[in-house]
Design a protein around this motif. Structure first.
Motif, PDB file in Angstrom:
ATOM      1  N   GLY A 105      22.652 -65.094 -51.685  1.00 42.14           N
ATOM      2  CA  GLY A 105      22.521 -64.426 -50.401  1.00 42.14           C
ATOM      3  C   GLY A 105      23.756 -63.618 -50.083  1.00 42.14           C
ATOM      4  N   PHE A 106      23.978 -63.410 -48.796  1.00 41.75           N
ATOM      5  CA  PHE A 106      25.128 -62.624 -48.356  1.00 41.75           C
ATOM      6  C   PHE A 106      25.570 -63.126 -46.986  1.00 41.75           C
ATOM      7  CE2 PHE A 106      21.208 -60.494 -47.211  1.00 41.75           C
ATOM      8  CZ  PHE A 106      21.363 -60.211 -45.863  1.00 41.75           C
ATOM      9  N   ALA A 107      26.817 -62.857 -46.645  1.00 42.22           N
ATOM     10  CA  ALA A 107      27.379 -63.145 -45.321  1.00 42.22           C
ATOM     11  C   ALA A 107      27.359 -64.639 -45.002  1.00 42.22           C
ATOM     12  CB  ALA A 107      26.647 -62.324 -44.265  1.00 42.22           C
ATOM     13  N   GLY A 108      27.398 -64.951 -43.683  1.00 37.98           N
ATOM     14  CA  GLY A 108      27.583 -66.315 -43.223  1.00 37.98           C
ATOM     15  C   GLY A 108      26.366 -67.208 -43.370  1.00 37.98           C
ATOM     16  N   ASP A 109      26.525 -68.437 -42.874  1.00 36.73           N
ATOM     17  CA  ASP A 109      25.551 -69.497 -43.132  1.00 36.73           C
ATOM     18  C   ASP A 109      24.355 -69.424 -42.191  1.00 36.73           C
ATOM     19  OD1 ASP A 109      24.353 -71.693 -44.181  1.00 36.73           O
ATOM     20  OD2 ASP A 109      25.613 -73.144 -43.121  1.00 36.73           O
ATOM     21  N   TYR A 110      23.491 -68.459 -42.429  1.00 42.04           N
ATOM     22  CA  TYR A 110      22.240 -68.314 -41.697  1.00 42.04           C
ATOM     23  C   TYR A 110      21.121 -68.106 -42.713  1.00 42.04           C
ATOM     24  CZ  TYR A 110      25.268 -67.649 -37.662  1.00 42.04           C
ATOM     25  OH  TYR A 110      26.213 -67.818 -36.699  1.00 42.04           O
ATOM     26  N   THR A 111      20.022 -68.795 -42.535  1.00 38.44           N
ATOM     27  CA  THR A 111      18.932 -68.718 -43.518  1.00 38.44           C
ATOM     28  C   THR A 111      18.398 -67.303 -43.678  1.00 38.44           C
ATOM     29  OG1 THR A 111      17.315 -69.342 -41.808  1.00 38.44           O
ATOM     30  CG2 THR A 111      18.223 -71.115 -43.162  1.00 38.44           C
ATOM     31  N   LYS A 112      18.475 -66.509 -42.628  1.00 43.71           N
ATOM     32  CA  LYS A 112      17.973 -65.127 -42.737  1.00 43.71           C
ATOM     33  C   LYS A 112      18.806 -64.299 -43.712  1.00 43.71           C
ATOM     34  CE  LYS A 112      20.480 -63.470 -38.644  1.00 43.71           C
ATOM     35  NZ  LYS A 112      20.316 -62.842 -37.312  1.00 43.71           N
ATOM     36  N   TYR A 113      20.007 -64.791 -44.053  1.00 50.01           N
ATOM     37  CA  TYR A 113      20.844 -64.085 -45.019  1.00 50.01           C
ATOM     38  C   TYR A 113      20.701 -64.645 -46.433  1.00 50.01           C
ATOM     39  CZ  TYR A 113      23.110 -62.292 -40.774  1.00 50.01           C
ATOM     40  OH  TYR A 113      23.362 -61.705 -39.559  1.00 50.01           O
ATOM     41  N   PRO A 131      20.914 -71.435 -68.679  1.00 53.88           N
ATOM     42  CA  PRO A 131      22.155 -71.698 -67.934  1.00 53.88           C
ATOM     43  C   PRO A 131      22.356 -70.643 -66.848  1.00 53.88           C
ATOM     44  CG  PRO A 131      22.519 -71.807 -70.313  1.00 53.88           C
ATOM     45  CD  PRO A 131      21.162 -71.211 -70.115  1.00 53.88           C
ATOM     46  N   PHE A 132      22.863 -71.067 -65.702  1.00 53.82           N
ATOM     47  CA  PHE A 132      23.052 -70.094 -64.633  1.00 53.82           C
ATOM     48  C   PHE A 132      24.212 -70.491 -63.720  1.00 53.82           C
ATOM     49  CE2 PHE A 132      20.279 -73.289 -62.855  1.00 53.82           C
ATOM     50  CZ  PHE A 132      20.677 -73.406 -61.527  1.00 53.82           C
ATOM     51  N   GLY A 133      24.750 -69.472 -63.051  1.00 54.87           N
ATOM     52  CA  GLY A 133      25.686 -69.638 -61.960  1.00 54.87           C
ATOM     53  C   GLY A 133      25.145 -68.868 -60.775  1.00 54.87           C
ATOM     54  N   ILE A 134      25.910 -68.770 -59.696  1.00 53.77           N
ATOM     55  CA  ILE A 134      25.425 -68.026 -58.534  1.00 53.77           C
ATOM     56  C   ILE A 134      26.539 -67.153 -57.975  1.00 53.77           C
ATOM     57  CG2 ILE A 134      23.857 -69.931 -57.984  1.00 53.77           C
ATOM     58  CD1 ILE A 134      25.558 -70.377 -55.460  1.00 53.77           C
ATOM     59  N   TYR A 135      26.136 -66.193 -57.114  1.00 57.52           N
ATOM     60  CA  TYR A 135      27.145 -65.412 -56.410  1.00 57.52           C
ATOM     61  C   TYR A 135      26.679 -65.123 -54.996  1.00 57.52           C
ATOM     62  CZ  TYR A 135      24.650 -60.875 -56.872  1.00 57.52           C
ATOM     63  OH  TYR A 135      23.758 -59.833 -56.777  1.00 57.52           O
ATOM     64  N   LEU A 136      27.645 -64.867 -54.117  1.00 58.39           N
ATOM     65  CA  LEU A 136      27.362 -64.487 -52.734  1.00 58.39           C
ATOM     66  C   LEU A 136      28.108 -63.207 -52.407  1.00 58.39           C
ATOM     67  CD1 LEU A 136      26.811 -66.406 -49.580  1.00 58.39           C
ATOM     68  CD2 LEU A 136      28.865 -64.986 -49.571  1.00 58.39           C
ATOM     69  N   TYR A 137      27.398 -62.251 -51.826  1.00 60.48           N
ATOM     70  CA  TYR A 137      28.006 -60.978 -51.405  1.00 60.48           C
ATOM     71  C   TYR A 137      28.718 -61.204 -50.075  1.00 60.48           C
ATOM     72  CZ  TYR A 137      28.297 -55.906 -50.529  1.00 60.48           C
ATOM     73  OH  TYR A 137      28.732 -54.611 -50.298  1.00 60.48           O
ATOM     74  N   SER A 138      30.009 -60.909 -50.060  1.00 58.19           N
ATOM     75  CA  SER A 138      30.836 -61.233 -48.894  1.00 58.19           C
ATOM     76  C   SER A 138      30.987 -60.059 -47.926  1.00 58.19           C
ATOM     77  CB  SER A 138      32.228 -61.680 -49.347  1.00 58.19           C
ATOM     78  OG  SER A 138      33.074 -61.871 -48.225  1.00 58.19           O
ATOM     79  N   TYR A 139      30.947 -60.418 -46.626  1.00 55.84           N
ATOM     80  CA  TYR A 139      31.300 -59.486 -45.563  1.00 55.84           C
ATOM     81  C   TYR A 139      32.489 -60.024 -44.758  1.00 55.84           C
ATOM     82  CZ  TYR A 139      26.906 -56.909 -46.193  1.00 55.84           C
ATOM     83  OH  TYR A 139      25.871 -56.150 -46.689  1.00 55.84           O
ATOM     84  N   LYS A 147      34.845 -69.400 -44.346  1.00 54.50           N
ATOM     85  CA  LYS A 147      34.332 -70.775 -44.257  1.00 54.50           C
ATOM     86  C   LYS A 147      32.823 -70.785 -44.071  1.00 54.50           C
ATOM     87  CE  LYS A 147      38.574 -72.774 -42.288  1.00 54.50           C
ATOM     88  NZ  LYS A 147      39.160 -73.409 -41.078  1.00 54.50           N
ATOM     89  N   SER A 148      32.328 -69.872 -43.245  1.00 52.28           N
ATOM     90  CA  SER A 148      30.886 -69.798 -43.028  1.00 52.28           C
ATOM     91  C   SER A 148      30.159 -69.352 -44.294  1.00 52.28           C
ATOM     92  CB  SER A 148      30.579 -68.834 -41.881  1.00 52.28           C
ATOM     93  OG  SER A 148      29.191 -68.787 -41.627  1.00 52.28           O
ATOM     94  N   GLU A 149      30.771 -68.428 -45.029  1.00 53.39           N
ATOM     95  CA  GLU A 149      30.145 -67.977 -46.273  1.00 53.39           C
ATOM     96  C   GLU A 149      30.155 -69.079 -47.324  1.00 53.39           C
ATOM     97  OE1 GLU A 149      30.647 -63.151 -45.927  1.00 53.39           O
ATOM     98  OE2 GLU A 149      32.087 -64.220 -47.188  1.00 53.39           O
ATOM     99  N   ALA A 150      31.223 -69.878 -47.360  1.00 53.47           N
ATOM    100  CA  ALA A 150      31.255 -71.027 -48.272  1.00 53.47           C
ATOM    101  C   ALA A 150      30.195 -72.048 -47.879  1.00 53.47           C
ATOM    102  CB  ALA A 150      32.643 -71.665 -48.261  1.00 53.47           C
ATOM    103  N   ALA A 151      30.031 -72.263 -46.572  1.00 52.43           N
ATOM    104  CA  ALA A 151      28.993 -73.191 -46.092  1.00 52.43           C
ATOM    105  C   ALA A 151      27.610 -72.682 -46.484  1.00 52.43           C
ATOM    106  CB  ALA A 151      29.095 -73.361 -44.584  1.00 52.43           C
ATOM    107  N   HIS A 152      27.424 -71.367 -46.457  1.00 62.03           N
ATOM    108  CA  HIS A 152      26.160 -70.760 -46.876  1.00 62.03           C
ATOM    109  C   HIS A 152      25.843 -71.145 -48.329  1.00 62.03           C
ATOM    110  CE1 HIS A 152      23.614 -66.790 -46.959  1.00 62.03           C
ATOM    111  NE2 HIS A 152      22.932 -67.843 -47.385  1.00 62.03           N
TER     112      HIS A 152
END
Length: 514
Positions: A105-113, A131-139, A147-152
């Motif tokens: 996902g992206f941004a903070g810890d909201y399901t809509k993201y 095998p896989f890893g993940i990534y999050l697009y940061s704002y 912290k919110s993005e890590a919680a996401h």
């Protein structure tokens, strides 16, 4: 904060206030996106594919777009998001792709993201052992945002096992334009530390320009780096573990283009890793796990994932996957429960269909007599219900119907449908195959003529019909060309009158006159 805009208006004298929250609408703007849409640079287009074996792995060698081997490259992967739609991971599994980095996902810890395809992509990779890893697009513009993005990320991971790190995607132009280098470093450190505190390996993704000009704090020399540079080689001069080489790759099973990534020797081993054709599972401290279940897979004493083998009462298939309940075929089909037992001499409902397994445990097909009732099982073994099989009808419980009507069809004691049939319920009547029966009429049945009254019952004895007298014997059959007492019945069965019958004369009432 970027989650909401808080407007608090205080009115003089009464100190009255109210709060308005406005949802942040995120649209990626970076070297790869413009207003949320992917873009391709001229450099990317020129370096995309100029060789037939561009970005392929053959015999252990990975080639760039020119067809030249990439030094020290050990693995080829892809990164995907909802932009790729529904990926056919079965096809991807059969290509030279060895790993995937999946956007959560992206941004903070909201399901809509959350990325709309994250759960599907993860479950498919888990199912197929990719095998896989993940990534999050940061704002993130502040440590609190990080912290919110890590919680996401951690909400979506929820204890999930990864083979590759969690990558923090730093590329948003608005951050680059407004946030200092030291703040970006603190944001990255906060995210990485938060994620790694839960036992996950973590790294930073950015393009070459960001790494050379914005991610210059000494902190970034301590993290795993995934560098994006669309070229025939990665020219970043510091150590890095993975290179995003092109966004114009082609992989069977994915509609349109996809990012191609190259892994190098420095990539930390974590989770499922394929080595020399065998799968091993590495813990977060890079130790091979042995003699234990990893999800629905089992690793033996040497750490290899087991295949086609019983582990206690659990069978793992050719892909290593344990299925709690599994069809087996060793010339005949049978069914194995998760505890190792199997059905014998009994019915079993599996996936909505009813099957029967004989005393040896094998699935039956065709007609079978079970406890004095007949059933029919089709070629797949599923019991037929509420349907005709030839001239037999199977009820809703699968039993063959006997001695009763099915709609307008009568089934005899052996279960066979009788097209035309005599019926006796105190008086005889006749049922046609279509369910109808004769009423107030003659009918020829078996070369004999019968008459059925207005109630549909067969008549016997003398009967006046349409002004004529007829005689029907005890079986209901019409008598013809014969004397019945002093009366004679003609060739059509009617009683003759006022005529000679040989040497005998019958009068106006049909009676012989001596």
């Amino acid at each position: 904060m970027k989650k909401f805009i808080l407007i608090c208006l205080s009115f003089f004298m009464f100190s009255t206030s109210f709060t308005v929250y406005a949802d942040e609408e995120y649209k990626e703007n970076s070297w790869r996106y413009e207003n949320g849409e992917p873009i391709a640079s001229q450099d990317e287009i020129s370096y995309a594919r100029s060789s037939v074996n561009a970005w392929s792995k053959q015999d252990g060698v990975i080639y760039n777009s020119l067809g030249d081997p990439i030094p020290n490259a050990i693995s080829k992967g892809i990164d995907v998001s909802e932009w790729q739609g529904d990926i056919d991971w079965n096809k991807v599994k059969n290509t030279d792709v060895e790993f995937a980095i999946i956007r959560c996902g992206f941004a903070g810890d909201y399901t809509k993201y959350d990325d709309k395809k994250f759960q599907r992509n993860v479950s498919e990779c888990q199912r197929l052992g990719i095998p896989f890893g993940i990534y999050l697009y940061s704002y993130a513009e502040t440590v609190e945002d990080a912290k919110s993005e890590a919680a996401h990320v951690l909400r979506l991971l929820n204890g999930m096992q990864l083979s590759y790190p969690v990558f923090y995607d730093l590329e948003e132009n608005n951050v680059m334009a407004t946030v200092s280098k030291s703040t970006i470093a603190n944001i990255a450190k906060t995210f990485v530390n938060t994620v790694e505190s839960k036992g996950y390996s973590c790294g930073i993704y950015a393009n070459l320009y960001w790494f050379n000009n914005f991610l210059t704090d000494s902190y970034f020399d301590t993290v795993t780096k995934w560098v994006a540079q669309y070229n025939t080689e990665c020219t970043y001069t510091k150590p890095f573990s993975m290179w995003q080489a092109t966004s114009s790759g082609y992989v069977n099973g994915i509609q349109g283009n996809v990012d191609i990534n190259i892994g190098f020797d420095s990539m930390k081993k974590n989770g499922w890793v394929n080595e020399n054709g065998n799968w091993y599972y590495y813990s977060n401290d890079e130790q091979i796990l042995t003699n234990q279940w990893i999800g629905n897979y089992y690793v033996g004493s040497d750490g290899k994932m087991l295949t086609n083998k019983w582990i206690g009462n659990c069978y793992v298939d050719a892909t290593g996957l344990w299925k709690p309940n599994k069809w087996m075929n060793d010339g005949q089909w049978w069914f194995r429960y998760g505890d190792g037992s199997y059905p014998k001499g009994k019915f079993e409902v599996l996936d909505g269909s009813t099957y029967y397994f004989n005393n040896e445990g094998y699935m039956v097909t065709g007609w079978k007599s079970i406890k004095n009732d007949w059933y029919y099982f089709n070629a797949s073994g599923a019991m037929a219900k509420s349907q005709w099989i030839g001239n037999y009808y199977l009820g809703k419980d699968g039993k063959m119907i006997k001695s009763q009507w099915v709609g307008k069809y009568c089934m005899d004691a052996s279960g066979v449908w009788q097209p035309d049939r005599w019926i006796n319920n105190g008086q005889w009547w006749y049922r046609y195959g279509d369910g109808s029966y004769p009423i107030g009429k003659f009918d020829v049945i078996g070369n004999n003529v019968y008459y059925f009254n207005n109630l549909g019952y067969m008549v016997t004895g003398w009967q006046e019909i349409d002004g004529e007298w007829y005689y029907f014997n005890a079986s209901g059959s019409m008598e013809k060309n014969t004397w019945i007492g002093n009366y004679y019945l003609g060739p059509y069965g009617q009683m003759l009158k006022n005529q000679w019958i040989g040497n005998y004369y019958v009068g106006s009432n049909g009676c012989w006159i001596a």
